[in-house]
Motif scaffolding. Structure first.
Motif, PDB file in Angstrom:
ATOM      1  N   THR A  68       0.689  -1.210   0.104  1.00 36.09           N
ATOM      2  CA  THR A  68       0.027  -0.037   0.015  1.00 36.09           C
ATOM      3  C   THR A  68       0.937   1.279   0.049  1.00 36.09           C
ATOM      4  O   THR A  68       1.864   1.305   0.740  1.00 36.09           O
ATOM      5  N   ARG A  69       0.501   2.055  -0.809  1.00 42.83           N
ATOM      6  CA  ARG A  69       1.365   3.535  -0.911  1.00 42.83           C
ATOM      7  C   ARG A  69       1.081   4.578   0.044  1.00 42.83           C
ATOM      8  O   ARG A  69      -0.352   4.382   0.342  1.00 42.83           O
ATOM      9  N   LYS A  70       1.611   5.389   0.564  1.00 38.42           N
ATOM     10  CA  LYS A  70       1.304   6.298   1.431  1.00 38.42           C
ATOM     11  C   LYS A  70       0.379   7.457   0.861  1.00 38.42           C
ATOM     12  O   LYS A  70      -0.879   7.577   1.512  1.00 38.42           O
ATOM     13  N   TRP A  71       0.215   7.543  -0.526  1.00 38.77           N
ATOM     14  CA  TRP A  71      -0.684   8.500  -1.228  1.00 38.77           C
ATOM     15  C   TRP A  71      -2.019   7.589  -1.125  1.00 38.77           C
ATOM     16  O   TRP A  71      -3.069   8.574  -1.302  1.00 38.77           O
ATOM     17  N   GLU A  72      -2.282   6.478  -1.041  1.00 39.14           N
ATOM     18  CA  GLU A  72      -3.582   5.795  -0.972  1.00 39.14           C
ATOM     19  C   GLU A  72      -4.478   5.761   0.306  1.00 39.14           C
ATOM     20  O   GLU A  72      -5.398   5.452   0.675  1.00 39.14           O
ATOM     21  N   ARG A  73      -3.622   6.404   1.278  1.00 35.89           N
ATOM     22  CA  ARG A  73      -4.159   6.577   2.586  1.00 35.89           C
ATOM     23  C   ARG A  73      -5.023   5.469   3.111  1.00 35.89           C
ATOM     24  O   ARG A  73      -6.009   5.813   3.557  1.00 35.89           O
ATOM     25  N   GLY A  74      -4.528   4.283   3.309  1.00 32.11           N
ATOM     26  CA  GLY A  74      -4.970   3.102   3.603  1.00 32.11           C
ATOM     27  C   GLY A  74      -6.306   2.730   2.927  1.00 32.11           C
ATOM     28  O   GLY A  74      -7.184   2.119   3.370  1.00 32.11           O
ATOM     29  N   ALA A 103      -8.315   4.747   1.695  1.00 30.00           N
ATOM     30  CA  ALA A 103      -9.490   5.893   1.574  1.00 30.00           C
ATOM     31  C   ALA A 103      -9.444   6.637   0.292  1.00 30.00           C
ATOM     32  O   ALA A 103     -10.568   7.168  -0.249  1.00 30.00           O
ATOM     33  N   ILE A 104      -8.176   6.787  -0.529  1.00 33.16           N
ATOM     34  CA  ILE A 104      -8.379   7.468  -1.792  1.00 33.16           C
ATOM     35  C   ILE A 104      -9.228   7.117  -2.838  1.00 33.16           C
ATOM     36  O   ILE A 104      -9.797   7.670  -3.610  1.00 33.16           O
ATOM     37  N   TRP A 105      -9.420   5.710  -2.678  1.00 40.33           N
ATOM     38  CA  TRP A 105     -10.207   4.924  -3.706  1.00 40.33           C
ATOM     39  C   TRP A 105     -11.612   5.057  -3.539  1.00 40.33           C
ATOM     40  O   TRP A 105     -12.393   5.083  -4.559  1.00 40.33           O
ATOM     41  N   GLN A 126     -12.868   7.833  -2.002  1.00 42.47           N
ATOM     42  CA  GLN A 126     -13.072   9.408  -2.101  1.00 42.47           C
ATOM     43  C   GLN A 126     -13.096   9.675  -3.607  1.00 42.47           C
ATOM     44  O   GLN A 126     -14.039  10.348  -3.956  1.00 42.47           O
TER      45      GLN A 126
END
Length: 115
Positions: A47-53, A55-57, A59
């Motif tokens: 998991t990448r940091k920019w994915e924010r666990g 949450a990005i997917w 939002q």
């Protein structure tokens, strides 16, 4: 210089067919790879940091709203010569061995999507 001139509709049909076979080929290739390829947590699966666990997917793409409408590819690849299909749409068990298989097959699916 064009070698073959195709009508727009024939070009679209041919394009869809070729991409279909490319996707099937990538799936078959990933199914043929040994399970050991997917045992370790390699960089591609992290998991990448920019994915924010994850949450990005939710939002940006609202994945939970539409993911249930997509077919599970394992249903297609779970019979005959492709008997390696593993359904990942829902967790079927809380057993440790099942979870290990679920993670491995999720990694296999991730690699297939990247291809």
């Amino acid at each position: 210089m064009r070698i073959v001139e195709l009508s727009p509709i024939l070009t679209i049909i041919l394009d869809v067919a070729v991409w279909f076979f490319i996707h099937i080929g990538c799936t078959i290739l990933s199914l043929k790879l040994p399970d050991s390829v997917f045992e370790n947590d390699r960089w591609i699966y992290k998991t990448r940091k920019w994915e924010r666990g994850g949450a990005i997917w939710q939002q940006i793409f609202r994945v939970r709203r539409w993911k249930n409408y997509l077919p599970d590819g394992a249903a297609v690849f779970s019979r005959g010569i492709f008997s390696k299909g593993f359904r990942k749409k829902y967790m079927q068990s809380r057993d440790k061995a099942y979870f290990k298989t679920f993670v491995r097959e999720s990694r296999r699916a991730e690699l297939t999507h990247w291809m």
